[in-house]
Write a protein that holds these residues in place. Structure first.
Motif, PDB file in Angstrom:
ATOM      1  N   GLY A 107     -16.958  24.895 -34.926  1.00 27.96           N
ATOM      2  CA  GLY A 107     -18.171  24.899 -34.113  1.00 27.96           C
ATOM      3  C   GLY A 107     -18.298  26.229 -33.382  1.00 27.96           C
ATOM      4  N   PHE A 108     -19.530  26.631 -33.178  1.00 28.04           N
ATOM      5  CA  PHE A 108     -19.806  27.878 -32.445  1.00 28.04           C
ATOM      6  C   PHE A 108     -19.169  27.802 -31.060  1.00 28.04           C
ATOM      7  CE2 PHE A 108     -23.131  30.229 -29.794  1.00 28.04           C
ATOM      8  CZ  PHE A 108     -22.601  31.481 -30.067  1.00 28.04           C
ATOM      9  N   THR A 109     -18.480  28.850 -30.671  1.00 23.16           N
ATOM     10  CA  THR A 109     -17.954  28.875 -29.299  1.00 23.16           C
ATOM     11  C   THR A 109     -18.112  30.236 -28.649  1.00 23.16           C
ATOM     12  OG1 THR A 109     -16.074  28.469 -27.851  1.00 23.16           O
ATOM     13  CG2 THR A 109     -15.530  29.296 -30.039  1.00 23.16           C
ATOM     14  N   THR A 161     -15.388  18.930 -33.532  1.00 17.85           N
ATOM     15  CA  THR A 161     -15.706  20.314 -33.904  1.00 17.85           C
ATOM     16  C   THR A 161     -14.849  21.185 -32.990  1.00 17.85           C
ATOM     17  OG1 THR A 161     -17.512  20.668 -32.322  1.00 17.85           O
ATOM     18  CG2 THR A 161     -18.115  19.705 -34.448  1.00 17.85           C
ATOM     19  N   SER A 162     -14.406  22.303 -33.524  1.00 17.99           N
ATOM     20  CA  SER A 162     -13.524  23.158 -32.723  1.00 17.99           C
ATOM     21  C   SER A 162     -13.726  24.619 -33.091  1.00 17.99           C
ATOM     22  CB  SER A 162     -12.060  22.770 -32.969  1.00 17.99           C
ATOM     23  OG  SER A 162     -11.732  23.005 -34.316  1.00 17.99           O
ATOM     24  N   GLY A 163     -13.350  25.484 -32.178  1.00 17.19           N
ATOM     25  CA  GLY A 163     -13.457  26.919 -32.434  1.00 17.19           C
ATOM     26  C   GLY A 163     -12.470  27.362 -33.499  1.00 17.19           C
ATOM     27  N   TYR A 195     -19.514   9.728 -28.706  1.00 16.07           N
ATOM     28  CA  TYR A 195     -19.234  11.159 -28.797  1.00 16.07           C
ATOM     29  C   TYR A 195     -19.490  11.888 -27.484  1.00 16.07           C
ATOM     30  CZ  TYR A 195     -24.162  12.361 -28.635  1.00 16.07           C
ATOM     31  OH  TYR A 195     -25.451  12.533 -28.202  1.00 16.07           O
ATOM     32  N   VAL A 196     -18.865  13.050 -27.353  1.00 19.25           N
ATOM     33  CA  VAL A 196     -19.121  13.960 -26.232  1.00 19.25           C
ATOM     34  C   VAL A 196     -19.351  15.345 -26.833  1.00 19.25           C
ATOM     35  CG1 VAL A 196     -18.254  14.917 -24.063  1.00 19.25           C
ATOM     36  CG2 VAL A 196     -17.485  12.657 -24.810  1.00 19.25           C
ATOM     37  N   SER A 197     -20.393  16.020 -26.365  1.00 18.20           N
ATOM     38  CA  SER A 197     -20.747  17.339 -26.897  1.00 18.20           C
ATOM     39  C   SER A 197     -21.325  18.161 -25.758  1.00 18.20           C
ATOM     40  CB  SER A 197     -21.768  17.145 -28.024  1.00 18.20           C
ATOM     41  OG  SER A 197     -22.129  18.370 -28.592  1.00 18.20           O
ATOM     42  N   ILE A 198     -20.507  19.000 -25.121  1.00 16.72           N
ATOM     43  CA  ILE A 198     -20.965  19.632 -23.880  1.00 16.72           C
ATOM     44  C   ILE A 198     -21.214  21.138 -23.981  1.00 16.72           C
ATOM     45  CG2 ILE A 198     -19.922  17.944 -22.286  1.00 16.72           C
ATOM     46  CD1 ILE A 198     -17.610  20.050 -21.999  1.00 16.72           C
ATOM     47  N   HIS A 199     -20.677  21.769 -25.051  1.00 19.40           N
ATOM     48  CA  HIS A 199     -20.679  23.243 -25.097  1.00 19.40           C
ATOM     49  C   HIS A 199     -21.974  23.770 -25.726  1.00 19.40           C
ATOM     50  CE1 HIS A 199     -19.012  27.167 -24.966  1.00 19.40           C
ATOM     51  NE2 HIS A 199     -18.412  27.197 -26.147  1.00 19.40           N
ATOM     52  N   HIS A 200     -22.182  23.486 -27.016  1.00 24.31           N
ATOM     53  CA  HIS A 200     -23.382  23.986 -27.701  1.00 24.31           C
ATOM     54  C   HIS A 200     -24.062  22.917 -28.544  1.00 24.31           C
ATOM     55  CE1 HIS A 200     -23.039  28.196 -26.586  1.00 24.31           C
ATOM     56  NE2 HIS A 200     -21.761  28.171 -26.877  1.00 24.31           N
ATOM     57  N   GLY A 201     -23.707  21.641 -28.341  1.00 25.44           N
ATOM     58  CA  GLY A 201     -24.317  20.576 -29.150  1.00 25.44           C
ATOM     59  C   GLY A 201     -23.768  20.524 -30.573  1.00 25.44           C
ATOM     60  N   ASN A 202     -22.658  21.202 -30.836  1.00 29.12           N
ATOM     61  CA  ASN A 202     -22.092  21.266 -32.194  1.00 29.12           C
ATOM     62  C   ASN A 202     -21.663  19.885 -32.694  1.00 29.12           C
ATOM     63  OD1 ASN A 202     -22.292  24.044 -31.793  1.00 29.12           O
ATOM     64  ND2 ASN A 202     -20.173  24.251 -31.155  1.00 29.12           N
ATOM     65  N   SER A 212     -15.590  14.400 -30.389  1.00 23.06           N
ATOM     66  CA  SER A 212     -16.074  15.367 -29.384  1.00 23.06           C
ATOM     67  C   SER A 212     -15.720  16.775 -29.842  1.00 23.06           C
ATOM     68  CB  SER A 212     -15.441  15.100 -28.007  1.00 23.06           C
ATOM     69  OG  SER A 212     -14.126  15.593 -27.941  1.00 23.06           O
ATOM     70  N   GLY A 213     -16.169  17.757 -29.070  1.00 24.68           N
ATOM     71  CA  GLY A 213     -15.663  19.101 -29.253  1.00 24.68           C
ATOM     72  C   GLY A 213     -14.204  19.092 -28.815  1.00 24.68           C
ATOM     73  N   VAL A 214     -13.517  20.152 -29.166  1.00 25.98           N
ATOM     74  CA  VAL A 214     -12.121  20.281 -28.713  1.00 25.98           C
ATOM     75  C   VAL A 214     -12.126  21.194 -27.488  1.00 25.98           C
ATOM     76  CG1 VAL A 214      -9.855  21.243 -29.310  1.00 25.98           C
ATOM     77  CG2 VAL A 214     -11.128  19.866 -30.980  1.00 25.98           C
ATOM     78  N   TYR A 215     -11.573  20.694 -26.399  1.00 21.96           N
ATOM     79  CA  TYR A 215     -11.541  21.465 -25.157  1.00 21.96           C
ATOM     80  C   TYR A 215     -10.085  21.535 -24.693  1.00 21.96           C
ATOM     81  CZ  TYR A 215     -16.227  19.581 -25.743  1.00 21.96           C
ATOM     82  OH  TYR A 215     -17.432  19.185 -26.283  1.00 21.96           O
ATOM     83  N   TYR A 216      -9.549  22.743 -24.635  1.00 28.53           N
ATOM     84  CA  TYR A 216      -8.147  22.960 -24.262  1.00 28.53           C
ATOM     85  C   TYR A 216      -7.196  22.108 -25.105  1.00 28.53           C
ATOM     86  CZ  TYR A 216     -10.573  25.167 -20.423  1.00 28.53           C
ATOM     87  OH  TYR A 216     -11.430  25.947 -19.685  1.00 28.53           O
ATOM     88  N   GLY A 217      -7.444  22.144 -26.407  1.00 28.53           N
ATOM     89  CA  GLY A 217      -6.489  21.543 -27.337  1.00 28.53           C
ATOM     90  C   GLY A 217      -6.582  20.050 -27.542  1.00 28.53           C
ATOM     91  N   ARG A 218      -7.627  19.419 -27.037  1.00 28.08           N
ATOM     92  CA  ARG A 218      -7.742  17.966 -27.240  1.00 28.08           C
ATOM     93  C   ARG A 218      -9.201  17.532 -27.154  1.00 28.08           C
ATOM     94  NH1 ARG A 218      -5.702  15.507 -21.437  1.00 28.08           N
ATOM     95  NH2 ARG A 218      -7.496  16.253 -20.342  1.00 28.08           N
TER      96      ARG A 218
HETATM   97  C1  LIG Z   1     -13.882  24.741 -22.008  1.00 32.76           C
HETATM   98  C2  LIG Z   1     -13.690  24.933 -23.509  1.00 32.76           C
HETATM   99  C3  LIG Z   1     -12.430  24.830 -24.061  1.00 32.76           C
HETATM  100  C4  LIG Z   1     -12.264  24.994 -25.445  1.00 32.76           C
HETATM  101  N1  LIG Z   1     -10.997  24.862 -25.996  1.00 32.76           N
HETATM  102  C5  LIG Z   1     -10.838  24.967 -27.329  1.00 32.76           C
HETATM  103  C6  LIG Z   1      -9.539  24.782 -27.916  1.00 32.76           C
HETATM  104  O1  LIG Z   1      -8.552  24.527 -27.243  1.00 32.76           O
HETATM  105  N2  LIG Z   1      -9.434  24.920 -29.257  1.00 32.76           N
HETATM  106  C7  LIG Z   1     -10.506  25.190 -30.061  1.00 32.76           C
HETATM  107  O2  LIG Z   1     -10.332  25.304 -31.276  1.00 32.76           O
HETATM  108  N3  LIG Z   1     -11.749  25.350 -29.538  1.00 32.76           N
HETATM  109  C8  LIG Z   1     -11.943  25.230 -28.195  1.00 32.76           C
HETATM  110  N4  LIG Z   1     -13.202  25.352 -27.667  1.00 32.76           N
HETATM  111  C9  LIG Z   1     -14.354  25.540 -28.584  1.00 32.76           C
HETATM  112  C10 LIG Z   1     -15.037  24.181 -28.865  1.00 32.76           C
HETATM  113  O3  LIG Z   1     -14.110  23.239 -29.357  1.00 32.76           O
HETATM  114  C11 LIG Z   1     -16.155  24.321 -29.903  1.00 32.76           C
HETATM  115  O4  LIG Z   1     -17.088  25.266 -29.497  1.00 32.76           O
HETATM  116  C12 LIG Z   1     -16.828  22.979 -30.138  1.00 32.76           C
HETATM  117  O5  LIG Z   1     -17.587  23.068 -31.302  1.00 32.76           O
HETATM  118  C13 LIG Z   1     -17.686  22.552 -28.971  1.00 32.76           C
HETATM  119  O6  LIG Z   1     -18.352  21.383 -29.284  1.00 32.76           O
HETATM  120  P1  LIG Z   1     -19.694  20.942 -28.530  1.00 32.76           P
HETATM  121  O7  LIG Z   1     -20.721  22.019 -28.713  1.00 32.76           O
HETATM  122  O8  LIG Z   1     -20.057  19.667 -29.198  1.00 32.76           O
HETATM  123  O9  LIG Z   1     -19.308  20.735 -27.103  1.00 32.76           O
HETATM  124  C14 LIG Z   1     -13.389  25.241 -26.285  1.00 32.76           C
HETATM  125  C15 LIG Z   1     -14.669  25.346 -25.695  1.00 32.76           C
HETATM  126  C16 LIG Z   1     -14.825  25.195 -24.318  1.00 32.76           C
HETATM  127  C17 LIG Z   1     -16.201  25.298 -23.723  1.00 32.76           C
END
Ligand SMILES: Cc1cc2nc3c(=O)[nH]c(=O)nc-3n(C[C@H](O)[C@H](O)[C@H](O)COP(=O)(O)O)c2cc1C
Length: 172
Positions: free
Chosen positions: A118-120, A83-85, A8-15, A52-58
């Motif tokens: 996930g919290f964003t 997890t995603s926003g 896994y990868v979790s870089i934003h908030h540990g979600n 992983s979290g979703v970052y820029y759609g993937r």
């Molecule tokens: C750089 C960045 C890009 C993101 N892009 C998306 C996105 O394209 N779609 C989405 O639904 N959420 C997006 N998010 C929100 C994250 O997917 C969401 O907060 C996720 O739970 C982060 O997981 P983490 O805490 O494990 O890293 C983005 C967050 C960051 C920081």
């Protein structure tokens, strides 16, 4: 059950980390980040979870890059989590698409997929103090636990089915 690895990868908030830990616990899995995984030893595992979290759609690039480096994984099972926003919207915001495609290209049988919010505080949501406060929360983690139990059952069923087919083949 066989050996299980959750990567896994979790870089934003540990979600996603919270979700990964719950899933790994249910499955008795080794938990690792892509940088900790050696591609060669991965073929010793029978079931692998990628999330992983979703970052820029993937999913995170380091996870996608790891899958690109894997050898032929035919005969192995995988599941996906994230997890995603925002929630998944087919064709518009289908954030598992790339990972799913790459895993299938490597020959994995994908037996399930889990996603929760996930919290964003990523732009533009930082302007309003973020969205999905507190998530992944208790309820999400309960769903993740149930998902992991289902992955265990599916894995067992799919293995039993394959063993039966092998036995049938050798007795003919
Ligand atoms: C750089 C960045 C890009 C993101 N892009 C998306 C996105 O394209 N779609 C989405 O639904 N959420 C997006 N998010 C929100 C994250 O997917 C969401 O907060 C996720 O739970 C982060 O997981 P983490 O805490 O494990 O890293 C983005 C967050 C960051 C920081």
């Amino acid at each position: 059950m066989g050996r299980v690895m959750v990567i896994y990868v979790s870089i934003h908030h540990g979600n996603t980390e919270r979700v990964a830990k719950v899933i790994a616990k249910v499955l008795g899995a080794t938990l690792a980040k892509p940088s900790e995984v050696s591609v060669e030893t991965l073929s010793e595992y029978d079931l692998m979870g990628f999330g992983s979290g979703v970052y820029y759609g993937r999913h995170h690039k380091s996870l996608l890059d790891l899958v690109d480096k894997l050898p032929d994984m035919r005969g192995k099972r995988a599941f996906i989590f994230s997890t995603s926003g925002l929630r998944r919207i087919p064709f518009i915001h289908d954030f598992s698409k790339q990972l799913r495609k790459k895993l299938e290209e490597r020959g994995f049988e994908i037996i399930g997929e889990f996603s929760c919010r996930g919290f964003t505080t990523h732009w533009p949501f930082n302007l309003i103090g973020g969205i999905n406060k507190g998530r992944s929360n208790e309820e999400d983690l309960k769903r993740a636990e149930a998902f992991a139990r289902e992955m265990r059952n599916r894995f067992r069923r799919s293995r039993a089915c394959r063993l039966w087919l092998v036995a049938m083949g050798s007795s003919m």
